[in-house]
Design a protein around this motif. Sequence first.
Motif, PDB file in Angstrom:
ATOM      1  N   TYR A  21      86.234  34.255  42.704  1.00  0.00           N
ATOM      2  CA  TYR A  21      86.161  35.641  42.217  1.00  0.00           C
ATOM      3  C   TYR A  21      85.227  36.488  43.076  1.00  0.00           C
ATOM      4  CZ  TYR A  21      85.484  39.694  39.282  1.00  0.00           C
ATOM      5  OH  TYR A  21      85.426  40.991  38.835  1.00  0.00           O
ATOM      6  N   MET A  22      84.090  35.894  43.507  1.00  0.00           N
ATOM      7  CA  MET A  22      83.172  36.654  44.357  1.00  0.00           C
ATOM      8  C   MET A  22      83.821  37.000  45.692  1.00  0.00           C
ATOM      9  SD  MET A  22      80.256  37.313  42.865  1.00  0.00           S
ATOM     10  CE  MET A  22      81.238  37.723  41.461  1.00  0.00           C
ATOM     11  N   GLU A  23      84.586  36.055  46.251  1.00  0.00           N
ATOM     12  CA  GLU A  23      85.294  36.348  47.498  1.00  0.00           C
ATOM     13  C   GLU A  23      86.340  37.439  47.281  1.00  0.00           C
ATOM     14  OE1 GLU A  23      85.091  32.062  49.861  1.00  0.00           O
ATOM     15  OE2 GLU A  23      86.827  32.538  48.605  1.00  0.00           O
ATOM     16  N   PHE A  24      87.015  37.429  46.130  1.00  0.00           N
ATOM     17  CA  PHE A  24      87.959  38.503  45.820  1.00  0.00           C
ATOM     18  C   PHE A  24      87.255  39.854  45.801  1.00  0.00           C
ATOM     19  CE2 PHE A  24      89.600  41.252  42.409  1.00  0.00           C
ATOM     20  CZ  PHE A  24      90.850  41.553  42.914  1.00  0.00           C
ATOM     21  N   CYS A  25      86.076  39.909  45.194  1.00  0.00           N
ATOM     22  CA  CYS A  25      85.328  41.173  45.126  1.00  0.00           C
ATOM     23  C   CYS A  25      84.902  41.639  46.514  1.00  0.00           C
ATOM     24  CB  CYS A  25      84.102  41.007  44.236  1.00  0.00           C
ATOM     25  SG  CYS A  25      84.490  40.700  42.499  1.00  0.00           S
ATOM     26  N   VAL A  26      84.478  40.688  47.348  1.00  0.00           N
ATOM     27  CA  VAL A  26      83.931  41.059  48.659  1.00  0.00           C
ATOM     28  C   VAL A  26      85.047  41.408  49.646  1.00  0.00           C
ATOM     29  CG1 VAL A  26      82.678  40.168  50.667  1.00  0.00           C
ATOM     30  CG2 VAL A  26      81.805  39.774  48.346  1.00  0.00           C
ATOM     31  N   TYR A  27      86.078  40.568  49.707  1.00  0.00           N
ATOM     32  CA  TYR A  27      87.091  40.738  50.748  1.00  0.00           C
ATOM     33  C   TYR A  27      88.274  41.608  50.319  1.00  0.00           C
ATOM     34  CZ  TYR A  27      84.487  36.940  52.895  1.00  0.00           C
ATOM     35  OH  TYR A  27      83.486  36.174  53.432  1.00  0.00           O
ATOM     36  N   GLN A  28      88.652  41.560  49.017  1.00  0.00           N
ATOM     37  CA  GLN A  28      89.781  42.356  48.552  1.00  0.00           C
ATOM     38  C   GLN A  28      89.335  43.724  48.027  1.00  0.00           C
ATOM     39  OE1 GLN A  28      92.917  41.359  48.942  1.00  0.00           O
ATOM     40  NE2 GLN A  28      92.195  39.457  49.879  1.00  0.00           N
ATOM     41  N   LEU A  29      88.342  43.718  47.159  1.00  0.00           N
ATOM     42  CA  LEU A  29      87.862  44.992  46.592  1.00  0.00           C
ATOM     43  C   LEU A  29      86.867  45.687  47.502  1.00  0.00           C
ATOM     44  CD1 LEU A  29      87.372  44.001  42.826  1.00  0.00           C
ATOM     45  CD2 LEU A  29      89.391  44.954  43.945  1.00  0.00           C
ATOM     46  N   GLU A  30      86.369  44.940  48.527  1.00  0.00           N
ATOM     47  CA  GLU A  30      85.409  45.498  49.481  1.00  0.00           C
ATOM     48  C   GLU A  30      84.175  46.055  48.749  1.00  0.00           C
ATOM     49  OE1 GLU A  30      87.429  48.316  51.896  1.00  0.00           O
ATOM     50  OE2 GLU A  30      88.731  46.829  52.849  1.00  0.00           O
ATOM     51  N   GLU A  31      83.662  45.226  47.839  1.00  0.00           N
ATOM     52  CA  GLU A  31      82.458  45.604  47.104  1.00  0.00           C
ATOM     53  C   GLU A  31      81.261  45.641  48.053  1.00  0.00           C
ATOM     54  OE1 GLU A  31      81.712  46.566  44.218  1.00  0.00           O
ATOM     55  OE2 GLU A  31      83.479  46.223  42.971  1.00  0.00           O
ATOM     56  N   THR A  32      80.374  46.599  47.832  1.00  0.00           N
ATOM     57  CA  THR A  32      79.178  46.739  48.678  1.00  0.00           C
ATOM     58  C   THR A  32      77.898  46.518  47.882  1.00  0.00           C
ATOM     59  OG1 THR A  32      79.134  49.122  48.270  1.00  0.00           O
ATOM     60  CG2 THR A  32      80.368  48.353  50.197  1.00  0.00           C
ATOM     61  N   GLN A  33      78.031  46.160  46.597  1.00  0.00           N
ATOM     62  CA  GLN A  33      76.841  45.962  45.776  1.00  0.00           C
ATOM     63  C   GLN A  33      76.066  44.750  46.284  1.00  0.00           C
ATOM     64  OE1 GLN A  33      75.766  47.991  43.474  1.00  0.00           O
ATOM     65  NE2 GLN A  33      77.549  49.341  43.622  1.00  0.00           N
ATOM     66  N   GLN A  34      74.748  44.936  46.449  1.00  0.00           N
ATOM     67  CA  GLN A  34      73.913  43.882  47.015  1.00  0.00           C
ATOM     68  C   GLN A  34      73.883  42.648  46.120  1.00  0.00           C
ATOM     69  OE1 GLN A  34      69.398  44.077  47.415  1.00  0.00           O
ATOM     70  NE2 GLN A  34      70.038  44.624  49.497  1.00  0.00           N
ATOM     71  N   ALA A  35      73.890  42.857  44.790  1.00  0.00           N
ATOM     72  CA  ALA A  35      73.819  41.716  43.877  1.00  0.00           C
ATOM     73  C   ALA A  35      75.015  40.795  44.058  1.00  0.00           C
ATOM     74  CB  ALA A  35      73.741  42.217  42.441  1.00  0.00           C
ATOM     75  N   ILE A  36      76.200  41.380  44.280  1.00  0.00           N
ATOM     76  CA  ILE A  36      77.413  40.572  44.443  1.00  0.00           C
ATOM     77  C   ILE A  36      77.326  39.739  45.715  1.00  0.00           C
ATOM     78  CG2 ILE A  36      79.903  40.715  44.784  1.00  0.00           C
ATOM     79  CD1 ILE A  36      79.841  43.268  43.080  1.00  0.00           C
ATOM     80  N   HIS A  37      76.896  40.363  46.804  1.00  0.00           N
ATOM     81  CA  HIS A  37      76.806  39.642  48.083  1.00  0.00           C
ATOM     82  C   HIS A  37      75.706  38.588  48.024  1.00  0.00           C
ATOM     83  CE1 HIS A  37      79.583  42.024  50.694  1.00  0.00           C
ATOM     84  NE2 HIS A  37      79.396  42.922  49.730  1.00  0.00           N
ATOM     85  N   ASN A  38      74.621  38.909  47.361  1.00  0.00           N
ATOM     86  CA  ASN A  38      73.534  37.925  47.249  1.00  0.00           C
ATOM     87  C   ASN A  38      73.987  36.703  46.458  1.00  0.00           C
ATOM     88  OD1 ASN A  38      71.824  39.531  48.695  1.00  0.00           O
ATOM     89  ND2 ASN A  38      70.692  40.296  46.925  1.00  0.00           N
ATOM     90  N   TYR A  39      74.763  36.960  45.363  1.00  0.00           N
ATOM     91  CA  TYR A  39      75.204  35.828  44.553  1.00  0.00           C
ATOM     92  C   TYR A  39      76.217  34.975  45.318  1.00  0.00           C
ATOM     93  CZ  TYR A  39      76.949  33.126  40.631  1.00  0.00           C
ATOM     94  OH  TYR A  39      77.315  32.091  39.808  1.00  0.00           O
ATOM     95  N   LEU A  40      77.130  35.632  46.028  1.00  0.00           N
ATOM     96  CA  LEU A  40      78.076  34.864  46.839  1.00  0.00           C
ATOM     97  C   LEU A  40      77.332  34.048  47.894  1.00  0.00           C
ATOM     98  CD1 LEU A  40      80.959  34.154  47.656  1.00  0.00           C
ATOM     99  CD2 LEU A  40      81.019  36.236  49.039  1.00  0.00           C
ATOM    100  N   LEU A  41      76.309  34.635  48.469  1.00  0.00           N
ATOM    101  CA  LEU A  41      75.495  33.942  49.469  1.00  0.00           C
ATOM    102  C   LEU A  41      74.826  32.712  48.855  1.00  0.00           C
ATOM    103  CD1 LEU A  41      74.839  34.591  52.457  1.00  0.00           C
ATOM    104  CD2 LEU A  41      72.685  35.555  51.662  1.00  0.00           C
ATOM    105  N   SER A  42      74.321  32.852  47.645  1.00  0.00           N
ATOM    106  CA  SER A  42      73.662  31.718  46.991  1.00  0.00           C
ATOM    107  C   SER A  42      74.668  30.613  46.690  1.00  0.00           C
ATOM    108  CB  SER A  42      72.986  32.183  45.706  1.00  0.00           C
ATOM    109  OG  SER A  42      73.952  32.576  44.733  1.00  0.00           O
TER     110      SER A  42
END
Length: 974
Positions: free
Chosen positions: A648-669
């Motif tokens: 789901y996090m990859e969907f948000c980042v790559y499909q929805l192109e989310e820029t929220q830092q919390a989302i990217h930080n959580y995917l990174l973790s």
Amino acid sequence: MASILDEYEDSLYRSASVQQSRASVGIPHSGYVNARLEKETPIFNKQRIDFAPPEKINSLVVSSNQLCMSLGKDTLLRIDLGKPDEPNQVELGRKDEAKVYKMFLDHTGSHLLIALNTSECLYLNRSVQKVRTLSRWKGHLIESVGWNKFLGSETNTGPILVGTAQGQIYEAEISISEGSLFSTNPDQYFRQVYTLEEESGPAPVCCLEIERGIEGKFFIIATTRKRLFQFVGKVPEGMEQQGFSSIFAMHADHLPSFREFPANLGFSEIAFYTPKLRSNPRSFAWMMGNGVLYGTLDYSRPDSILSDERVWVYPSDIDITVNKPISIVLTQFHFLLLLPDRVKAVCTLNGQVVFQDLFLEKFGLLTRMIKDPTVQQIWIHTEKVVFRYHVQRESRDVWKMYMNMNKFDLAKEYCKDRPECLDIVLAKEAEHCFQNKRYLDSAKCYALTQNYFEEIALKFIEAKQEEALMEFLIKKLSNLKPSEKTQTTLLTTWLTELYLNWLGILEGDPSQRNLYLDTREKFRTFLSSPKNKDCLFNNRASIYELLASHGDTEHMVYFAVIMQDYERVVAHHCQHDEYDEALNVLSRHRDEKLFYKFSPVLIQHIPKKVVDAWISMGSRLDARNLIPALVNYSQSASTQQINEAIRYMEFCVYQLEETQQAIHNYLLSLYALCRPDSLLSYLEQAGTNPNRIHYDLKYALRLCAEHGHHHACVHIYKVMELYEEAVDLALQVDVDLAKSCADLPEDDEELRKKLWLKIARHVVQEEKDVKKAMACLSSCALLKIEDVLPFFPDFVTIDHFKEAICNSLEDYNKHIEELKREMEEATQSAKRIREDIQEMRNKYGSVEPQEKCAACDFPLLNRPFYLFLCGHMFHYDCLLQAVFPNLPAYKQAKLEDLQKKLAATSQPSKSHHRPKDADTVSLGKGQQSREQIKADIDDIVAAECVYCGELMIRSIDKPFIDPQKYEEEMQSWL
């Protein structure tokens, strides 16, 4: 809530006693006031016609507003009632003693037959003035005529039937068409088709009527003094013009069906009621010796048109031996009997006399009564006077009669526009149904009345008819106005309680399964009714309590769905471990808040389906609000389950192109925890521009360091431009990685050299690889052999550096040669510049006396001026005025300051007592300062030609008119 309803039912009993006390003092049970606001006009309103006949009236007929009257022996008066002031008089032209016996007028008012007592018959058409004799009819005393209403026209009667006093029935046709103008007789033919008989032999044909039913079937009604005959038969389509001989031929060998009564008036008369012009009659009334035979006409019956027959005996004051009735007329609900001195109207519904009109003796005896079927007017005449009756609102009291006959549907039909009467009928019908134990029908009627609600409700409660009570409440609820909110709330809540009780009883009885399903469907329809929606919504807490008190979770969920209370629905499914159902509700209604609330529970049990639902919601969900659910889930889940969170996090980042830092930080973790292979590719894909990176660099660095992902740490250091830390960490992993980091600070050669020295030191001291150290020298042009030598140990021989040292010395020699060449070139350039300066000092220009200033176009030599190499010449003040507005602010300030200083040096000294030497020195110093100021002013003002220099180029986009002065300039042109 149940206690509230119990209290309400108790209050019904108390209010019932109040109703009884009200009734005892005369308070009406109806909400309507039964009062006559104006005097009722009679149904049959008599009017005497203002007409004084010159002779006595023998006979009168009316049809289609055409009135024909026989006066005296030889006069016929025709009146178009639409133009009563234009009567038409026709002479019969008879010289003998013949008198008019009877007259017959067809339904169009066009054809008039005049039967004479001499067994002759005359014919008169409305469009002609001459009476014609029907020669074929001679020798027959005409008693009746059956007109053809289907083929007759204004010029042709079509086939008609004629009844005689001898009992014969003839078929004839009369025409005044163009083809018959040359013929002496208008009658086309006259042939006998049948003879009517009674037990004593042939009897006069008193009445004839022709009616057409369905499918080409014809009904012929013929009457004698005591018998009523019916002839039924079909006439083939297209053969109607051939007449009715075929119908009578069917009864040549046997008698047709007939009705016979023993009493005898010496004649009989039949009347018909036709509701609309040119439609079939709907009812009949036959006046004969025993009374009046009344019934309806049913054209669908195969053998007899007569239906619902009953005999109404004559009123008690009519003695057929003394004052027998003369004529009969039928209206919708009454038949009128004409007696020698009066008219009686009898209701066809109950046989009661409802109207009687007595005529004065001075008018003479009443002779005949007829009705015009087209305008529903009744005419009565004596030998001297003519009267007309208008029928007005004949059905006004019919509802009472139908009500008393328990024909409530008909009663309601005739009082639908009178609510006070309709209420009485409904109340009577409801009471009738209740007495006959038709409780549901009774409830429906009671709900439409204005009777007291409490009284009716108690009636059903005492009879233990809960289903009927529910029906009553439902109907009552549907009739309430939107403003009656209290009543609506009470009825809605009570009905809910009753439905739940009833469903509880039926559910426990397997034999009542079908009734249970039907009742459940009704209850759901009640809950989902749009009319009840607002009331149920405003009182949903009470409804929930009722449903909970009965333990009806199924309908609680159903009601919650109707109220769009999906939170309660999802919570119910979750409490009962119905997670798929809960997710279906969420997916169907797509409420973001509900997803946020219930996702932590659902993802623990059906993670893949939940993530699929999140993905289907797309950008409608804020992934930041779902992170807590994922965090709780990932802390206790396996690696395979964590993959769903990553998906789901990859969907948000790559499909929805989310820029929220919390989302990217959580995917990174998550990457750092479970997918180290994806971590570096994610970081590299994010780029190296800190302004375009959406994760927290410091958090990412700490996270990667904690999990020992050194390659990722090196990448983050590079993004943070901490190149020394990147190289230090890269040297622990891979020297080539360190080399790639060392070349990154392209603009800082000193730092790049320092980084390469770190690499060289590491190669020499840690790896002790001299060849690699020499390779560093070739990789970085900034390193020299002398920079690397201190890192080598003392025991290293010079053989390893021989080539590097030689190369370094060659580079130094090349550099020295380059410096020499540059020094020589600089010397030559300085020499050329000095020559150019000397040449410029000797350069001059000539100014002619007639030259003018390029700005003001005045003679140039009148004031100080400037001459430029391009040839333009300006006065000093003109050039200053052109240049000053285009100078930067700081130059404008400097120029103003220099002008003030120049003006100050131009003023004479105010001291007159100083020594002469001192004055000389002061003047010398002031003169030197003044020249310097003028030079500085020239550098600013005359640096370039105002027309040829950069100043003109920079002003290319400047408006011709100052925007601040635009309005002023525009006004000056008006």
